[in-house]
Design a protein around this motif. Sequence first.
Motif, mmCIF file in Angstrom:
data_model
loop_
_atom_site.group_PDB
_atom_site.id
_atom_site.type_symbol
_atom_site.label_atom_id
_atom_site.label_comp_id
_atom_site.label_asym_id
_atom_site.label_seq_id
_atom_site.Cartn_x
_atom_site.Cartn_y
_atom_site.Cartn_z
ATOM 1 N N ALA A 133 0.823 -1.202 0.000
ATOM 2 C CA ALA A 133 0.000 0.000 0.000
ATOM 3 C C ALA A 133 0.861 1.257 0.000
ATOM 4 C CB ALA A 133 -0.925 -0.014 1.211
ATOM 5 N N GLU A 134 1.951 1.253 0.789
ATOM 6 C CA GLU A 134 2.859 2.394 0.829
ATOM 7 C C GLU A 134 3.468 2.645 -0.551
ATOM 8 O OE1 GLU A 134 3.601 4.578 3.017
ATOM 9 O OE2 GLU A 134 3.005 3.809 4.983
ATOM 10 N N ARG A 135 3.877 1.577 -1.231
ATOM 11 C CA ARG A 135 4.473 1.735 -2.564
ATOM 12 C C ARG A 135 3.462 2.331 -3.543
ATOM 13 N NH1 ARG A 135 7.200 -3.181 -1.349
ATOM 14 N NH2 ARG A 135 5.499 -4.402 -2.283
ATOM 15 N N ALA A 136 2.223 1.866 -3.464
ATOM 16 C CA ALA A 136 1.197 2.396 -4.360
ATOM 17 C C ALA A 136 0.939 3.869 -4.078
ATOM 18 C CB ALA A 136 -0.097 1.592 -4.205
ATOM 19 N N GLY A 137 0.899 4.219 -2.800
ATOM 20 C CA GLY A 137 0.685 5.618 -2.451
ATOM 21 C C GLY A 137 1.781 6.519 -2.980
ATOM 22 N N LYS A 138 3.028 6.078 -2.843
ATOM 23 C CA LYS A 138 4.153 6.879 -3.325
ATOM 24 C C LYS A 138 4.151 7.004 -4.842
ATOM 25 C CE LYS A 138 7.134 5.855 0.649
ATOM 26 N NZ LYS A 138 8.362 5.186 1.120
ATOM 27 N N GLU A 139 3.814 5.909 -5.534
ATOM 28 C CA GLU A 139 3.799 5.937 -6.996
ATOM 29 C C GLU A 139 2.696 6.827 -7.547
ATOM 30 O OE1 GLU A 139 3.673 2.038 -8.638
ATOM 31 O OE2 GLU A 139 5.372 1.314 -7.440
ATOM 32 N N SER A 140 1.667 7.051 -6.740
ATOM 33 C CA SER A 140 0.546 7.873 -7.217
ATOM 34 C C SER A 140 0.923 9.335 -7.405
ATOM 35 C CB SER A 140 -0.619 7.774 -6.231
ATOM 36 O OG SER A 140 -0.324 8.486 -5.029
ATOM 37 N N GLY A 141 1.949 9.794 -6.662
ATOM 38 C CA GLY A 141 2.324 11.198 -6.724
ATOM 39 C C GLY A 141 1.367 12.118 -6.002
ATOM 40 N N GLN A 142 0.474 11.542 -5.175
ATOM 41 C CA GLN A 142 -0.508 12.317 -4.429
ATOM 42 C C GLN A 142 -0.240 12.213 -2.930
ATOM 43 O OE1 GLN A 142 -3.084 14.046 -5.905
ATOM 44 N NE2 GLN A 142 -2.493 13.413 -7.974
ATOM 45 N N SER A 143 -0.836 13.133 -2.156
ATOM 46 C CA SER A 143 -0.839 12.981 -0.712
ATOM 47 C C SER A 143 -1.793 11.847 -0.359
ATOM 48 C CB SER A 143 -1.292 14.272 -0.029
ATOM 49 O OG SER A 143 -0.437 15.343 -0.373
ATOM 50 N N TYR A 144 -1.435 11.011 0.630
ATOM 51 C CA TYR A 144 -2.254 9.839 0.911
ATOM 52 C C TYR A 144 -2.144 9.427 2.370
ATOM 53 C CZ TYR A 144 2.169 7.254 0.706
ATOM 54 O OH TYR A 144 3.440 6.817 0.939
ATOM 55 N N TRP A 145 -3.078 8.557 2.770
ATOM 56 C CA TRP A 145 -3.073 7.932 4.092
ATOM 57 C C TRP A 145 -3.218 6.433 3.899
ATOM 58 C CZ3 TRP A 145 -5.942 12.027 2.548
ATOM 59 C CH2 TRP A 145 -5.724 13.237 3.180
ATOM 60 N N ILE A 146 -2.759 5.653 4.879
ATOM 61 C CA ILE A 146 -2.893 4.194 4.830
ATOM 62 C C ILE A 146 -3.837 3.763 5.945
ATOM 63 C CG2 ILE A 146 -1.707 1.971 4.939
ATOM 64 C CD1 ILE A 146 -0.991 3.633 2.501
ATOM 65 N N PHE A 147 -4.860 2.978 5.578
ATOM 66 C CA PHE A 147 -5.795 2.433 6.561
ATOM 67 C C PHE A 147 -5.854 0.929 6.427
ATOM 68 C CE2 PHE A 147 -7.365 6.785 6.114
ATOM 69 C CZ PHE A 147 -7.497 7.145 7.456
ATOM 70 N N GLU A 148 -6.055 0.262 7.530
ATOM 71 C CA GLU A 148 -6.192 -1.189 7.519
ATOM 72 C C GLU A 148 -7.677 -1.538 7.517
ATOM 73 O OE1 GLU A 148 -4.650 -5.145 9.972
ATOM 74 O OE2 GLU A 148 -4.324 -3.130 10.764
ATOM 75 N N GLY A 149 -8.083 -2.420 6.610
ATOM 76 C CA GLY A 149 -9.477 -2.829 6.552
ATOM 77 C C GLY A 149 -10.146 -2.387 5.276
ATOM 78 N N ASN A 150 -11.479 -2.321 5.314
ATOM 79 C CA ASN A 150 -12.256 -1.954 4.126
ATOM 80 C C ASN A 150 -12.061 -0.484 3.791
ATOM 81 O OD1 ASN A 150 -13.407 -4.494 3.865
ATOM 82 N ND2 ASN A 150 -15.011 -4.016 5.344
ATOM 83 N N PRO A 151 -12.220 -0.139 2.494
ATOM 84 C CA PRO A 151 -12.141 1.278 2.122
ATOM 85 C C PRO A 151 -13.322 2.058 2.650
ATOM 86 C CG PRO A 151 -12.791 -0.049 0.241
ATOM 87 C CD PRO A 151 -12.436 -1.013 1.332
#
Length: 484
Positions: free
Chosen positions: A466-484
């Motif tokens: 999830a961290e890798r995907a967030g960084k590759e997006s080029g956007q500000s992001y948060w990581i949550f565990e569980g359902n979206p």
Amino acid sequence: MRVSLLPFALVLVACGRSDRDSASSTQSAAPSVGYAGPQALVLRIPRTGGPPRVHAYPKVDSVLWSSIGTTPAPARLLAFDDEDGSVAYEDAKGRPILLDLRSGSSTVASTKKLTGLASANGKTIFGIAPNGDVARLTPTGEWIYKPPKPAKAVYPQQDGALLVAVGTGANTRLLKLFPPDKRLLDSIPLPVALRTVRTQMGDRLYLAVDSGLIVLRTRTMDWSPPVHFDEPIAVMASTPSGDRVFVLTESRNQISVVDRYRDRVATVFELPGRAEDLRVDPFGRYLLARFAERDSVWVLAIGTQRVIGALQSTWRADLPFVGFDGAIAVVSGTDVGLYDGETLKLRTRVRDGARDTWHPLLWDGFRPRAASLDEPVRFDSVPVDTTRMETTVAADPAATPSDTTDTTAPSGFVVSFAAFLNEARAKELASRIHVGGENARVVTSARDGATIYRVVLGPYLTKDEAERAGKESGQSYWIFEGNP
């Protein structure tokens, strides 16, 4: 009632080393259940411009959120919208800026030369063009109003109304309308005022005139009884609600407190010396008065009507101020010092803190969410791999599509980019995020009777993915565990 950004309030706790180097472009948090009300936060932006950061009380030595993008150097905060998380401010070049804390993006709302910038809600900015036209700036576009005479000042109101001062001298009038409707609803004569103060959350406009203080009730457009002073008014400062206004007269050695409900001076503070400016504690505990002779401030206790003492501090647009817990935040060289409001003893020092502008606010936009508040996304139709279905049925003749469908809610880690009350804004952001062949999607959830539109990727099996995907997006992001 919406709570506006509190311009002079902040809560901090002790931190030893500089916290400028601890900024991260992410926030990781488990969706734990907790208090659902507004959260005490601190928005900090480098004084020369750069990535905005948000700190949460009481952990201001660590970063709750940081944008990977930069925002222009701020000069003056205008307002904060605690629904959409939008900050309106004027930058060092005099331009109107809208900063979105949900997406981490900032926008120059207009490149035109505008003066008299003002905002009542944090997502709409008003300004005056060189020809006297009034510009209304929002994330979706610009609206122009041409008054009968060139505008001199604009006073946006919390209820959506706009007051526009036009004309000069004895011919000055105050117009009232509700943008984007251009129909004129009211027009009254406006006395020549030396100074004006618009209450942040109330319905009063205070004007300092030759005879003293007059107050306009902006909802009904009528005048309260005037409050007379023996000498001209030099400085005025109002509480956010407008229940009290603090007046420093030309002699500058005493402060009068005007009670708006009784339309008279309720209290007078005698100062040890001459004061230059005033700053109000939005919670009504303390008042700060700037020394006229040097970089220091007096701290006055409003409830007990006494001068507690003085603190050394540079006077800036953002600092000093009174914090949520009654602490006094002041500039001390390149640091920010936090002093107890009653004893004036140093509580803590934020190393290199003065290199940022500080904008405290109350908002629940960064709180982890309880899982019960969210609902998994549901699709009207799902593409079916008919070849695979036929193979499965052949292997187990007793199986049916409903037997082989996995209805278990997905588990893992979700990348969350933003949450909006506006579906179109959420879809627009989602359309710009593509990672590893996967497109971001919009999921909905209900909260306090409103629909929230969240832009997410995932779930991913591990937090690292999830961290890798967030960084590759080029956007500000948060990581949550569980359902979206």
